[in-house]
Design a protein around this motif. Structure first.
Motif, PDB file in Angstrom:
ATOM      1  N   ILE A  88       0.830  -1.205   0.000  1.00 57.46           N
ATOM      2  CA  ILE A  88       0.000   0.000   0.000  1.00 57.46           C
ATOM      3  C   ILE A  88       0.862   1.252   0.000  1.00 57.46           C
ATOM      4  O   ILE A  88       0.571   2.230  -0.696  1.00 57.46           O
ATOM      5  N   ALA A  89       1.959   1.226   0.773  1.00 66.30           N
ATOM      6  CA  ALA A  89       2.841   2.392   0.826  1.00 66.30           C
ATOM      7  C   ALA A  89       3.438   2.704  -0.541  1.00 66.30           C
ATOM      8  O   ALA A  89       3.608   3.870  -0.908  1.00 66.30           O
ATOM      9  N   GLU A  90       3.753   1.667  -1.322  1.00 62.88           N
ATOM     10  CA  GLU A  90       4.423   1.876  -2.605  1.00 62.88           C
ATOM     11  C   GLU A  90       3.452   2.049  -3.772  1.00 62.88           C
ATOM     12  O   GLU A  90       3.775   2.726  -4.746  1.00 62.88           O
ATOM     13  N   HIS A  91       2.267   1.451  -3.684  1.00 60.27           N
ATOM     14  CA  HIS A  91       1.374   1.447  -4.846  1.00 60.27           C
ATOM     15  C   HIS A  91      -0.009   2.022  -4.574  1.00 60.27           C
ATOM     16  O   HIS A  91      -0.808   2.149  -5.506  1.00 60.27           O
ATOM     17  N   GLY A  92      -0.292   2.370  -3.335  1.00 61.61           N
ATOM     18  CA  GLY A  92      -1.611   2.915  -3.016  1.00 61.61           C
ATOM     19  C   GLY A  92      -1.723   4.386  -3.364  1.00 61.61           C
ATOM     20  O   GLY A  92      -0.725   5.093  -3.535  1.00 61.61           O
ATOM     21  N   THR A  93      -2.947   4.848  -3.463  1.00 63.13           N
ATOM     22  CA  THR A  93      -3.196   6.275  -3.641  1.00 63.13           C
ATOM     23  C   THR A  93      -2.986   6.989  -2.310  1.00 63.13           C
ATOM     24  O   THR A  93      -2.861   6.348  -1.257  1.00 63.13           O
ATOM     25  N   ASP A  94      -2.945   8.306  -2.349  1.00 65.71           N
ATOM     26  CA  ASP A  94      -2.814   9.066  -1.104  1.00 65.71           C
ATOM     27  C   ASP A  94      -3.948   8.730  -0.154  1.00 65.71           C
ATOM     28  O   ASP A  94      -3.743   8.581   1.055  1.00 65.71           O
ATOM     29  N   GLU A  95      -5.155   8.589  -0.691  1.00 65.23           N
ATOM     30  CA  GLU A  95      -6.316   8.279   0.147  1.00 65.23           C
ATOM     31  C   GLU A  95      -6.193   6.894   0.760  1.00 65.23           C
ATOM     32  O   GLU A  95      -6.496   6.698   1.949  1.00 65.23           O
ATOM     33  N   GLN A  96      -5.742   5.919  -0.021  1.00 68.10           N
ATOM     34  CA  GLN A  96      -5.577   4.562   0.501  1.00 68.10           C
ATOM     35  C   GLN A  96      -4.507   4.512   1.587  1.00 68.10           C
ATOM     36  O   GLN A  96      -4.685   3.847   2.616  1.00 68.10           O
ATOM     37  N   ARG A  97      -3.410   5.214   1.369  1.00 67.08           N
ATOM     38  CA  ARG A  97      -2.347   5.213   2.386  1.00 67.08           C
ATOM     39  C   ARG A  97      -2.831   5.854   3.679  1.00 67.08           C
ATOM     40  O   ARG A  97      -2.570   5.326   4.772  1.00 67.08           O
ATOM     41  N   GLU A  98      -3.535   6.946   3.567  1.00 73.23           N
ATOM     42  CA  GLU A  98      -4.020   7.635   4.767  1.00 73.23           C
ATOM     43  C   GLU A  98      -5.042   6.793   5.523  1.00 73.23           C
ATOM     44  O   GLU A  98      -5.055   6.766   6.756  1.00 73.23           O
ATOM     45  N   ARG A  99      -5.874   6.077   4.791  1.00 76.02           N
ATOM     46  CA  ARG A  99      -6.949   5.310   5.408  1.00 76.02           C
ATOM     47  C   ARG A  99      -6.486   3.955   5.936  1.00 76.02           C
ATOM     48  O   ARG A  99      -6.939   3.523   7.007  1.00 76.02           O
ATOM     49  N   LEU A 100      -5.602   3.281   5.231  1.00 76.05           N
ATOM     50  CA  LEU A 100      -5.287   1.896   5.553  1.00 76.05           C
ATOM     51  C   LEU A 100      -4.001   1.693   6.354  1.00 76.05           C
ATOM     52  O   LEU A 100      -3.923   0.785   7.190  1.00 76.05           O
TER      53      LEU A 100
END
Length: 352
Positions: A88-100
């Motif tokens: 998630i840190a490398e391939h997630g969106t900003d929203e995904q990183r903040e949420r997950l």
């Protein structure tokens, strides 16, 4: 190339060695059976080791993975870091990183990986302006390590797209499966399960290469632990009035196992270092996976052999290294399959 750990990586490895060494004991492993040691997982998360893995890069995770393998600690640490935190840190969106990411850092969320991609899972992307990368998954994954502990599964669909699925969501059924090593595995059944897309083109290949590298690190630790137990046993056990370790055949077998273990370790370090430096590392990841599979199998067999009949006794802890070594061999794909994939990659890339 410089594989010397940074101060942060060395400190994290030292902390991991202490926690795993103190708490992943023979008695606790017996009590855990084929499941996870929930108390150990709680201590690992309280110490901040998942967050340390994120902060210290893939090489840092490999160093921590060694300590888990050395003690055959029954926790979903490496799997959750590879398929959750780092993916998630490398391939997630900003929203995904903040949420997950916060829940994966503190251990309240655990990730498993339905890898590698196979033709059994198919994705249907949601359509319309409000879809926002959502989709529905259909299919069956016969074996997912640590699925019984997971709150999320990173699923690789047949087209090599990556999807995050909540195990407690609709359309998801998990069934317990027992494996060679006690990895809390399960069978994953997806029937229109809602999922969110992770990353784009190339994300699957990078996550798979990172996972292979990290689990090669686990195998390096498993082999080191097996060899350490063999050295202790042959040094204390006497035959014909002298320690078994003075027998030349024993010495040569142990020396071969040591060299194999170091080969697994250094190839995993190289792949992880290249990843952290932003260099291509697909070939190195496959090389480390081949060594972990081929040489890892030799080392755990040697450890079992050097213990004689004791090695077959389930009351003796060395048998766990054998089980983990064989499970990792299968999990990495088997040395023959990995070698074929490496050869195909080299042919595809051509001479430099």
């Amino acid at each position: 190339m410089d594989f010397t750990p940074s101060e942060e990586q060395a400190a994290a490895q030292g902390l991991a060695a202490r926690i795993f060494g103190d708490l992943s004991t023979h008695d606790r492993l017996v009590a855990a059976g084929s499941g996870t040691d929930a108390g150990l997982w709680k201590e690992i998360c309280a110490a901040g080791l998942p967050g340390a893995a994120e902060e210290t890069g893939l090489l840092g995770l490999v160093l921590l993975a060694e300590e888990q393998g050395r003690t055959t600690a029954q926790v979903p640490f490496v799997a959750s870091c590879v398929y959750g935190l780092l993916a998630i840190a490398e391939h997630g969106t900003d929203e995904q990183r903040e949420r997950l990411l916060p829940s994966f850092r503190d251990g309240t969320a655990v990730a498993a990986g339905a890898f590698p991609a196979a033709g059994t899972v198919h994705a249907e992307a949601d359509e319309g302006p409000d879809a926002e990368g959502g989709g529905r998954l259909h299919g069956i994954v016969p074996l997912v390590p640590w699925l019984r502990d997971a709150t999320h599964v990173l699923v690789a669909a047949a087209d090599r797209s990556l999807w995050i699925v909540r195990t407690a969501g609709p359309g998801v059924v998990t069934e317990s499966v027992e494996t060679t090593a006690p990895w809390s595995a399960g069978r994953l059944v997806l029937d229109g399960a809602p999922a969110e897309r992770l990353g784009g083109s190339g994300a699957y290949e990078e996550v798979l290469a990172g996972a292979r590298t990290a689990f090669a690190g686990v195998q390096a630790g498993v082999c080191a632990g097996s060899l350490a137990r063999a050295v202790e046993h042959t040094g204390a056990r006497e035959q014909f009035g002298r320690p078994l370790s003075t027998n030349q055949a024993v010495l040569l077998r142990a020396a071969d196992a040591y060299m194999d273990t170091e080969a697994i370790r250094v190839t995993a370090y190289e792949a992880a270092w290249r990843h952290d430096e932003g260099l291509p590392f697909a070939e190195q990841a496959l090389t480390s996976a081949w060594w972990a599979s081929e040489a890892g199998r030799r080392v755990v067999h040697a450890g079992q052999h050097l213990h004689g009949g004791t090695g077959a006794d389930l009351d003796h802890p060395v048998h766990r290294h054998f089980l983990w070594g064989r499970q990792l061999d299968a999990h990495l794909g088997g040395s023959g399959t990995v070698l074929q994939e490496l050869g195909e990659l080299l042919v595809k890339e051509g001479p430099e």
